[in-house]
Design an enzyme around this catalytic site. Structure first.
Site, PDB file in Angstrom:
ATOM      1  N   CYS A   1       0.859  -1.191   0.000  1.00 11.59           N
ATOM      2  CA  CYS A   1       0.000   0.000   0.000  1.00 11.59           C
ATOM      3  C   CYS A   1       0.889   1.231   0.000  1.00 11.59           C
ATOM      4  O   CYS A   1       1.798   1.342   0.824  1.00 11.59           O
ATOM      5  CB  CYS A   1      -0.909   0.003   1.224  1.00 11.59           C
ATOM      6  SG  CYS A   1      -1.943   1.495   1.361  1.00 11.59           S
TER       7      CYS A   1
ATOM      8  N   GLN B   1     -16.153  14.766   8.388  1.00 12.72           N
ATOM      9  CA  GLN B   1     -14.695  14.756   8.333  1.00 12.72           C
ATOM     10  C   GLN B   1     -14.152  13.465   8.948  1.00 12.72           C
ATOM     11  O   GLN B   1     -14.656  12.997   9.969  1.00 12.72           O
ATOM     12  CB  GLN B   1     -14.129  15.964   9.094  1.00 12.72           C
ATOM     13  CG  GLN B   1     -14.535  17.311   8.538  1.00 12.72           C
ATOM     14  CD  GLN B   1     -13.728  17.707   7.306  1.00 12.72           C
ATOM     15  OE1 GLN B   1     -12.944  16.921   6.784  1.00 12.72           O
ATOM     16  NE2 GLN B   1     -13.919  18.925   6.841  1.00 12.72           N
TER      17      GLN B   1
ATOM     18  N   CYS C   1     -10.549  22.395   1.658  1.00 14.58           N
ATOM     19  CA  CYS C   1      -9.692  21.214   1.633  1.00 14.58           C
ATOM     20  C   CYS C   1      -8.775  21.230   0.424  1.00 14.58           C
ATOM     21  O   CYS C   1      -8.087  20.236   0.140  1.00 14.58           O
ATOM     22  CB  CYS C   1     -10.536  19.936   1.645  1.00 14.58           C
ATOM     23  SG  CYS C   1     -11.644  19.769   0.219  1.00 14.58           S
TER      24      CYS C   1
ATOM     25  N   CYS D   1      -4.481  -1.470   9.347  1.00 16.95           N
ATOM     26  CA  CYS D   1      -3.925  -0.184   8.909  1.00 16.95           C
ATOM     27  C   CYS D   1      -3.715   0.735  10.106  1.00 16.95           C
ATOM     28  O   CYS D   1      -4.614   0.917  10.935  1.00 16.95           O
ATOM     29  CB  CYS D   1      -4.863   0.470   7.901  1.00 16.95           C
ATOM     30  SG  CYS D   1      -4.440   2.179   7.469  1.00 16.95           S
TER      31      CYS D   1
END
Length: 374
Positions: free
Chosen positions: A11, A211, A333, A87
């Protein structure tokens, strides 16, 4: 942050993971300042840092493998599943839920969707965790074929994972690179996840945006409230209001607040939070932010904008420039579109800015800028 998936080249999503976090944060602040330099001097306050790991409240997991051995994570270039249940961006409490979800996939015989052959049913699993530890679990399916099995085995999931208070199926029949479809089938009695942010309970429905970094989102709303209160407006618009984070934080006695959002799901969430708080001076409506502004009989004292990455665009920027609005709080953003929009509003001068690191280990971040009419 150390990650064995990155080290093994499984990844590469965390593009900045090899940089020390302090360097990441300083570079984001510098980049944002450089992009906004042409629109005038900005009083840049200290950036808001995040935890380096364990900060994500939502896991967006592509499903691969087989029905008996599903993977939850990403797909490699060939379409094979790469399991990322551990993760490091997920808190331990969220990680702990994922093996149970994987076991449920096998129990309910939710056949993973195979991208190369376009066969199978289950495309994604989306898991959101609230600050209280409750979970919303969504299964993105190709069709309704698996719905009877989802319903049949749902008691097992709720028993094995009692924190799962909202469970739903989302239908995405098309073969395209999107995360969810338009139709949502809620399978539990509860339909909203309570996200407590600062002193406000925000209600999150399955298709509502929130968010992904709760702690930094809380800081963003506190900063927004401080900027608005410093201007002491009587009337406020919150455009692109989502589930009402800014609108509900800035509401108060003697202040009229209107929130506008295209998502009817998000508006319903915002209205539920407003009613819980008893805020009579706050109104929400579903609609296009630009169309709402252009059709308004008169502007408010202050406008909050929190648009998607593309920014507010020339039409709304032009309206703000000509409207006579005294103050604007712009949360962005994407600093590139922020700079472009500010250039189209030369009468509204930036006074104060803040970078908030909503997305550590990547080049993305949030910026909030206060503007005052010159």
């Amino acid at each position: 942050m150390q990650c064995h998936h990155f080290d093994a080249a499984r990844c590469g999503s965390c593009t900045l993971i090899e940089q020390p976090y302090a360097d990441q944060l300083a570079a984001k602040q510098q980049r944002c300042a450089e992009l906004l330099a042409p629109v005038g001097p900005v009083d840049w306050r200290a950036p808001v840092a995040s935890a380096e790991s364990g900060f994500r409240n939502k896991a967006k997991l592509a499903v691969g493998g087989t029905v008996d051995a599903p993977t939850l994570g990403i797909l490699d270039p060939g379409g094979a599943g790469v399991d990322l249940r551990d993760c490091g961006l997920y808190p331990a409490t969220l990680q702990a839920a994922l093996p149970v979800v994987a076991a449920f996939v096998s129990l309910a015989r939710l056949v993973p969707y195979d991208v190369p052959t376009r066969r199978g049913e289950l495309k994604y699993v989306l898991v959101t965790e609230s600050p209280d530890g409750e979970l919303m679990v969504r299964f993105v399916l190709r069709s309704t074929e698996a719905l009877p099995r989802l319903r049949k085995h749902l008691p097992w999931l709720l028993g094995a994972l009692p924190r799962a208070v909202v469970v739903s199926a989302n239908l995405l029949p098309e073969h395209k690179a999107v995360l969810e479809g338009e139709q949502e089938v809620v399978l539990t009695e509860r339909a909203t996840l309570r996200m407590r942010v600062n002193d406000i309970d925000l209600h999150l429905r399955p298709q509502s945006f929130f968010q992904t970094n709760t702690a930094v989102a809380a800081a963003l709303y506190r900063i927004g409230r401080e900027l608005v209160d410093a201007s002491a407006p009587r009337t406020v618009w919150d455009l692109y209001c989502g589930v009402g984070g800014f609108a509900l934080h800035v509401a108060g006695p003697g202040r009229e607040v209107v929130g506008i959002e295209t998502s009817t799901e998000a508006v319903a969430s915002a209205e539920q939070s407003r009613d819980d708080l008893g805020l009579a001076g706050v109104r929400f409506a579903a609609g296009d932010a630009t169309a709402f502004a252009l059709a308004a009989a008169a502007p408010p004292d202050l406008v909050i904008v929190n648009p998607p990455r593309r920014g507010i665009g020339p039409a709304l920027a032009g309206w703000l420039e000509a409207s006579g609005v005294r103050d604007v709080v712009y949360s962005s953003c994407n600093a590139a579109s922020l700079a472009r929009d500010l250039a189209a509003m030369p009468s509204l001068r930036p006074t104060q800015g803040r970078v908030l690191d909503m997305f550590p280990q990547t080049g993305h971040y949030e910026a909030v800028v206060a503007l005052t009419r010159a």
